[in-house]
Design a protein around this motif. Structure first.
Motif, short mmCIF file in Angstrom:
data_model
loop_
_atom_site.label_atom_id
_atom_site.label_comp_id
_atom_site.label_asym_id
_atom_site.label_seq_id
_atom_site.Cartn_x
_atom_site.Cartn_y
_atom_site.Cartn_z
N ILE A 116 0.84 -1.20 0.00
CA ILE A 116 0.00 0.00 0.00
C ILE A 116 0.88 1.25 0.00
CG2 ILE A 116 -2.03 -1.02 1.11
CD1 ILE A 116 -0.94 0.11 3.80
N GLU A 117 0.29 2.33 -0.48
CA GLU A 117 0.98 3.62 -0.41
C GLU A 117 0.30 4.48 0.65
OE1 GLU A 117 2.70 6.51 -3.70
OE2 GLU A 117 0.57 6.93 -3.37
N VAL A 118 1.09 4.95 1.60
CA VAL A 118 0.57 5.83 2.65
C VAL A 118 1.23 7.19 2.50
CG1 VAL A 118 0.12 3.94 4.27
CG2 VAL A 118 2.32 5.12 4.35
N ASP A 119 0.57 8.19 3.05
CA ASP A 119 1.10 9.56 3.04
C ASP A 119 1.09 10.04 4.49
OD1 ASP A 119 1.94 12.09 2.48
OD2 ASP A 119 0.24 12.63 1.20
N LEU A 120 2.24 9.95 5.14
CA LEU A 120 2.32 10.30 6.56
C LEU A 120 2.48 11.80 6.73
CD1 LEU A 120 4.64 7.51 8.00
CD2 LEU A 120 2.15 7.60 7.98
N LYS A 136 4.74 10.49 1.18
CA LYS A 136 4.28 9.26 0.53
C LYS A 136 5.37 8.20 0.53
CE LYS A 136 0.84 11.41 -2.46
NZ LYS A 136 0.35 11.60 -3.83
N GLN A 137 4.92 6.98 0.79
CA GLN A 137 5.84 5.84 0.78
C GLN A 137 5.06 4.54 0.62
OE1 GLN A 137 7.43 5.67 5.06
NE2 GLN A 137 6.29 7.57 4.85
N ILE A 165 -4.77 5.81 8.64
CA ILE A 165 -4.03 6.06 7.39
C ILE A 165 -3.84 4.75 6.63
CG2 ILE A 165 -1.75 6.70 6.47
CD1 ILE A 165 -1.65 8.85 8.73
N ILE A 166 -3.50 3.69 7.35
CA ILE A 166 -3.30 2.38 6.72
C ILE A 166 -4.61 1.85 6.15
CG2 ILE A 166 -2.73 -0.03 7.21
CD1 ILE A 166 -0.65 1.13 9.24
N MET A 167 -5.69 1.95 6.91
CA MET A 167 -6.99 1.45 6.42
C MET A 167 -7.44 2.21 5.18
SD MET A 167 -9.29 0.35 9.65
CE MET A 167 -8.57 1.04 11.09
N ARG A 168 -7.24 3.52 5.17
CA ARG A 168 -7.60 4.30 3.99
C ARG A 168 -6.78 3.87 2.79
NH1 ARG A 168 -7.97 10.03 6.97
NH2 ARG A 168 -10.15 9.93 7.59
N ALA A 169 -5.50 3.60 3.02
CA ALA A 169 -4.62 3.16 1.93
C ALA A 169 -5.09 1.82 1.36
CB ALA A 169 -3.18 3.07 2.41
N VAL A 170 -5.52 0.90 2.25
CA VAL A 170 -6.03 -0.39 1.79
C VAL A 170 -7.30 -0.19 0.97
CG1 VAL A 170 -7.05 -2.58 2.53
CG2 VAL A 170 -4.98 -1.73 3.65
N LEU A 171 -8.23 0.63 1.48
CA LEU A 171 -9.48 0.88 0.76
C LEU A 171 -9.21 1.54 -0.59
CD1 LEU A 171 -11.81 2.05 3.66
CD2 LEU A 171 -11.95 -0.10 2.39
N ASN A 172 -8.30 2.51 -0.62
CA ASN A 172 -7.96 3.16 -1.88
C ASN A 172 -7.38 2.16 -2.88
OD1 ASN A 172 -8.82 5.68 -1.00
ND2 ASN A 172 -6.78 6.33 -0.34
N LYS A 173 -6.53 1.28 -2.39
CA LYS A 173 -5.93 0.27 -3.27
C LYS A 173 -7.00 -0.69 -3.79
CE LYS A 173 -2.24 -1.90 -4.96
NZ LYS A 173 -0.99 -2.23 -4.28
N MET A 174 -7.92 -1.08 -2.92
CA MET A 174 -8.97 -2.03 -3.31
C MET A 174 -9.93 -1.44 -4.33
SD MET A 174 -8.16 -4.80 -1.85
CE MET A 174 -9.60 -5.74 -2.32
N MET A 175 -10.04 -0.11 -4.38
CA MET A 175 -10.98 0.54 -5.30
C MET A 175 -10.39 0.80 -6.69
SD MET A 175 -13.67 0.50 -3.61
CE MET A 175 -14.72 1.41 -4.70
#
Length: 199
Positions: A116-120, A136-137, A165-175
């Motif tokens: 996943i890509e997160v933006d801390l 972003k990483q 942040i991690i959950m949002r990254a997973v949801l964004n990836k899944m969409m």
């Protein structure tokens, strides 16, 4: 829906403390999901008619005491049922369903979707889990788990924020269109890895 991430590192769901606790309201008509994180260290009272432990306890222990391995809960759903009942007893909010994931499944699932890509918003430093720069990483499953668990130098609220942040990254990836095509295969691969009362 009660969503729980447990710290059990063995196979299955015999034991475990609730490391992540979220309540999600899914609106199928408007296509929205609202989610709230509940701090795991809250002191709560126990419903004595169904949970045979002396209170108050930490909220994350409400899951542990209800697991098959501990066996202190007389309701249905084991740990998730016990945690849901404690939340309802203390806060008046009920959950219709539950989904539980352990550390091993979390790591494997993140890796299965290609990371996943997160933006801390700020750098995160931990003497055990390592450093995560601001911005972003890309994170593998193992790195995502480490970020989700960091709390040594931070508050529980900060930890919940990282988990969001991690959950949002997973949801964004899944969409993403490419991932939507892979969902049937992921469901087959992970259908027995999650603990849930959903079909």
């Amino acid at each position: 829906v009660l969503l729980v991430g447990i710290d059990y590192q063995g196979d299955g769901y015999l034991y475990g403390l609730a490391d992540v606790i979220r309540l999600a309201r899914i609106d199928f008509i408007n296509g929205t999901i609202n989610m709230i994180g509940i701090p795991r260290d809250l002191l709560v009272d126990v419903p004595e008619q169904s949970l045979s432990v002396e209170g108050p306890i930490k909220l994350n222990q409400a899951y542990l005491f209800g697991t098959k391995g501990m066996g202190h809960y007389s309701g249905s759903g084991f740990g998730a049922g016990s945690l849901a009942e404690v939340i309802q007893y203390n806060f008046g909010v009920s959950a219709d369903h539950y989904g539980v994931i352990n550390f091993d499944t979390f790591v494997k699932f993140i890796d299965a979707i290609g990371g996943i890509e997160v933006d801390l918003p700020q750098a995160v430093t931990d003497p055990i889990s390592g450093n995560f720069p601001a911005g972003k990483q890309w994170l593998s499953g193992d790195r995502a788990l480490k970020l989700a668990r960091i709390r040594t130098l931070y508050s529980d609220a900060f930890r919940v924020s990282n988990q969001t942040i991690i959950m949002r990254a997973v949801l964004n990836k899944m969409m993403t269109p490419s991932m939507i095509l892979k969902v049937p295969g992921l469901l087959i691969r992970f259908k027995d890895a999650f603990l849930t009362d959903l079909s």
